[in-house]
Design a protein around this motif. Structure first.
Motif, PDB file in Angstrom:
ATOM      1  N   PRO A   1       0.841  -1.201   0.000  1.00  0.00           N
ATOM      2  CA  PRO A   1       0.000   0.000   0.000  1.00  0.00           C
ATOM      3  C   PRO A   1       0.871   1.245   0.000  1.00  0.00           C
ATOM      4  N   PHE A   2       0.473   2.226  -0.787  1.00  0.00           N
ATOM      5  CA  PHE A   2       1.214   3.485  -0.837  1.00  0.00           C
ATOM      6  C   PHE A   2       0.200   4.609  -1.012  1.00  0.00           C
ATOM      7  N   MET A   3       0.707   5.838  -0.987  1.00  0.00           N
ATOM      8  CA  MET A   3      -0.201   6.987  -1.073  1.00  0.00           C
ATOM      9  C   MET A   3      -0.121   7.597  -2.465  1.00  0.00           C
ATOM     10  N   LEU A   4      -1.131   7.300  -3.266  1.00  0.00           N
ATOM     11  CA  LEU A   4      -1.142   7.780  -4.645  1.00  0.00           C
ATOM     12  C   LEU A   4      -1.102   9.304  -4.693  1.00  0.00           C
ATOM     13  N   GLY A   5      -1.738   9.946  -3.710  1.00  0.00           N
ATOM     14  CA  GLY A   5      -1.735  11.411  -3.669  1.00  0.00           C
ATOM     15  C   GLY A   5      -0.325  11.974  -3.569  1.00  0.00           C
ATOM     16  N   ALA A   6       0.539  11.302  -2.817  1.00  0.00           N
ATOM     17  CA  ALA A   6       1.933  11.761  -2.681  1.00  0.00           C
ATOM     18  C   ALA A   6       2.650  11.647  -4.024  1.00  0.00           C
ATOM     19  N   VAL A   7       2.337  10.591  -4.779  1.00  0.00           N
ATOM     20  CA  VAL A   7       2.934  10.429  -6.113  1.00  0.00           C
ATOM     21  C   VAL A   7       2.387  11.499  -7.062  1.00  0.00           C
ATOM     22  N   PHE A   8       1.074  11.741  -6.977  1.00  0.00           N
ATOM     23  CA  PHE A   8       0.466  12.760  -7.849  1.00  0.00           C
ATOM     24  C   PHE A   8       1.120  14.128  -7.651  1.00  0.00           C
ATOM     25  N   GLN A   9       1.528  14.419  -6.394  1.00  0.00           N
ATOM     26  CA  GLN A   9       2.192  15.710  -6.156  1.00  0.00           C
ATOM     27  C   GLN A   9       3.461  15.853  -6.979  1.00  0.00           C
ATOM     28  N   ARG A  10       4.085  14.733  -7.279  1.00  0.00           N
ATOM     29  CA  ARG A  10       5.318  14.773  -8.056  1.00  0.00           C
ATOM     30  C   ARG A  10       5.061  14.650  -9.564  1.00  0.00           C
ATOM     31  N   THR A  11       3.992  13.944  -9.938  1.00  0.00           N
ATOM     32  CA  THR A  11       3.774  13.667 -11.364  1.00  0.00           C
ATOM     33  C   THR A  11       2.731  14.585 -11.989  1.00  0.00           C
ATOM     34  N   GLY A  12       2.031  15.384 -11.168  1.00  0.00           N
ATOM     35  CA  GLY A  12       0.943  16.191 -11.709  1.00  0.00           C
ATOM     36  C   GLY A  12      -0.302  15.376 -12.024  1.00  0.00           C
ATOM     37  N   GLY A  13      -0.338  14.125 -11.575  1.00  0.00           N
ATOM     38  CA  GLY A  13      -1.536  13.302 -11.779  1.00  0.00           C
ATOM     39  C   GLY A  13      -2.718  13.856 -11.002  1.00  0.00           C
ATOM     40  N   GLN A  14      -3.917  13.476 -11.405  1.00  0.00           N
ATOM     41  CA  GLN A  14      -5.118  13.967 -10.728  1.00  0.00           C
ATOM     42  C   GLN A  14      -6.073  12.811 -10.464  1.00  0.00           C
ATOM     43  N   PRO A  15      -6.866  12.935  -9.390  1.00  0.00           N
ATOM     44  CA  PRO A  15      -7.843  11.874  -9.130  1.00  0.00           C
ATOM     45  C   PRO A  15      -8.771  11.722 -10.332  1.00  0.00           C
ATOM     46  N   LEU A  16      -8.938  10.484 -10.769  1.00  0.00           N
ATOM     47  CA  LEU A  16      -9.700  10.162 -11.966  1.00  0.00           C
ATOM     48  C   LEU A  16     -11.095  10.769 -11.957  1.00  0.00           C
ATOM     49  N   VAL A  17     -11.803  10.607 -10.846  1.00  0.00           N
ATOM     50  CA  VAL A  17     -13.204  11.009 -10.846  1.00  0.00           C
ATOM     51  C   VAL A  17     -13.390  12.518 -10.905  1.00  0.00           C
ATOM     52  N   SER A  18     -12.287  13.279 -10.742  1.00  0.00           N
ATOM     53  CA  SER A  18     -12.422  14.732 -10.795  1.00  0.00           C
ATOM     54  C   SER A  18     -12.265  15.268 -12.214  1.00  0.00           C
ATOM     55  N   LEU A  19     -11.910  14.431 -13.178  1.00  0.00           N
ATOM     56  CA  LEU A  19     -11.628  14.908 -14.523  1.00  0.00           C
ATOM     57  C   LEU A  19     -12.910  15.034 -15.356  1.00  0.00           C
ATOM     58  N   PRO A  20     -12.990  16.091 -16.190  1.00  0.00           N
ATOM     59  CA  PRO A  20     -14.172  16.268 -17.036  1.00  0.00           C
ATOM     60  C   PRO A  20     -14.376  15.058 -17.962  1.00  0.00           C
ATOM     61  N   LEU A  21     -15.595  14.635 -18.148  1.00  0.00           N
ATOM     62  CA  LEU A  21     -15.994  13.486 -18.970  1.00  0.00           C
ATOM     63  C   LEU A  21     -15.404  12.180 -18.439  1.00  0.00           C
ATOM     64  N   LYS A  22     -14.084  12.133 -18.294  1.00  0.00           N
ATOM     65  CA  LYS A  22     -13.405  10.923 -17.845  1.00  0.00           C
ATOM     66  C   LYS A  22     -13.887  10.501 -16.455  1.00  0.00           C
ATOM     67  N   GLY A  23     -14.149  11.483 -15.607  1.00  0.00           N
ATOM     68  CA  GLY A  23     -14.598  11.189 -14.251  1.00  0.00           C
ATOM     69  C   GLY A  23     -15.945  10.481 -14.240  1.00  0.00           C
ATOM     70  N   ASP A  24     -16.880  10.987 -15.016  1.00  0.00           N
ATOM     71  CA  ASP A  24     -18.203  10.353 -15.080  1.00  0.00           C
ATOM     72  C   ASP A  24     -18.095   8.946 -15.663  1.00  0.00           C
TER      73      ASP A  24
END
Lengths: 200, 200
Positions: free
Chosen positions: A38-61
């Motif tokens: 187990p790891f913290m994806l949010g910590a990785v996103f801070q470095r990669t600029g990734g975003q939570p999937l469900v927050s993205l337009p169209l893609k989230g839905d």
């Protein structure tokens, strides 16, 4: 040929949850041990600029629909959490405390946390919920509760997050076999063939 | 039950190319027609904030590796284009001009463009390359060349891009069956079962 499959996942990741239901059969078919990480994806996103999937337009839905449909497709019990995403830091620390102090319980704890969040609609942000889960597995919940504040445990989680980034992990679930990366439940078919053939 | 499978793809999309090799067998198995719909993913990204996969930290490197590995896994001839991405607008216009003026050649043209870009290392940005492809299919290359500037053709492509956005399309390939969306080559297994069962 007995190097473990590295299984990186975030406790708040629906596809990680699906992966946790499907990877064991693949590993067992090829006689491979499995290292749950187990790891913290949010910590990785801070470095990669990734975003939570469900927050993205169209893609989230689409993703919300795909998670429910995919769980049913794979026969995995699933109910979208009422409060989403969860903070996964406490559950991660619980896992690594167990790995150090009651190692046979670490994987059952991870599975129970996933089930609590993605099927039983429980709030895994709450230390009390994690304590209940621990107690149900005959884990010393009080000792684990104290262990969540243990500096060694915090450092271990920090190290795993760093190791994940170093290994190129940018999503959940993420599987690595002898350096070969497989991202997502979608790649279990390729991982399966890779284990059978040694690559192509 | 004979409503076509909507197949949205971008000519510069490696996974769209893989999809073009795999979707026909799925459609044929269920006696479904297939509507080929090249569109401009870049135009959609302007509205959704999406970004080209290969430009993303960590994910981009993984994607390039995954494209090559996935093509081999599926038995699709693949060679990463030396100049990538391509502008797909001209190829799209060629396709829609053919659809209006020489409709039996539209899908063969799409397949030939994909093969030229993802296997033959040719530059599909160049009108001359598209003209060669057209000539190889006994298409009137001169008429098609003039048609690329046809306002009706431009308007048709604009309309397909708008229709894609309206339908929630945010990636390539993207398949829609009676309103049910399937994103990616990874979802062909679910699409296949959906066509067999009518959903779950």
């Amino acid at each position: 040929m007995s190097e473990p499959i590295q299984f990186y996942f975030d406790f708040s990741s629906p596809y990680g949850y699906l992966g946790s239901h499907l990877i064991e059969a693949v590993a067992a078919r090829h006689g491979r041990p499995l290292a749950w990480k187990p790891f913290m994806l949010g910590a990785v996103f801070q470095r990669t600029g990734g975003q939570p999937l469900v927050s993205l337009p169209l893609k989230g839905d689409y993703a919300k629909r795909d998670m429910v449909r995919g769980a049913a497709f794979h026969g995995v019990p699933f109910s979208f959490p009422p409060k989403f995403p969860a903070k996964s830091v406490t559950a991660c620390r619980g896992f690594y405390w167990l790995e150090a102090h009651d190692p046979d319980k670490a994987v059952p704890f991870a599975k129970a946390v996933y089930r609590a969040f993605f099927f039983e609609k429980r709030d895994i942000d709450q230390a009390a919920v994690l304590a209940e889960i621990a107690a149900s597995l005959a884990i010393d919940a009080e000792a684990m509760g104290a262990g969540l504040r243990d500096e060694t445990v915090k450092a271990k989680l920090f190290a795993v997050n760093a190791e994940a980034l170093e290994a190129g992990v940018f999503g959940s679930p993420f599987f690595i076999v002898e350096g070969e990366p497989f991202w997502g439940v979608d790649r279990l078919d390729q991982l399966d063939r890779w284990l059978a053939t040694g690559g192509w």
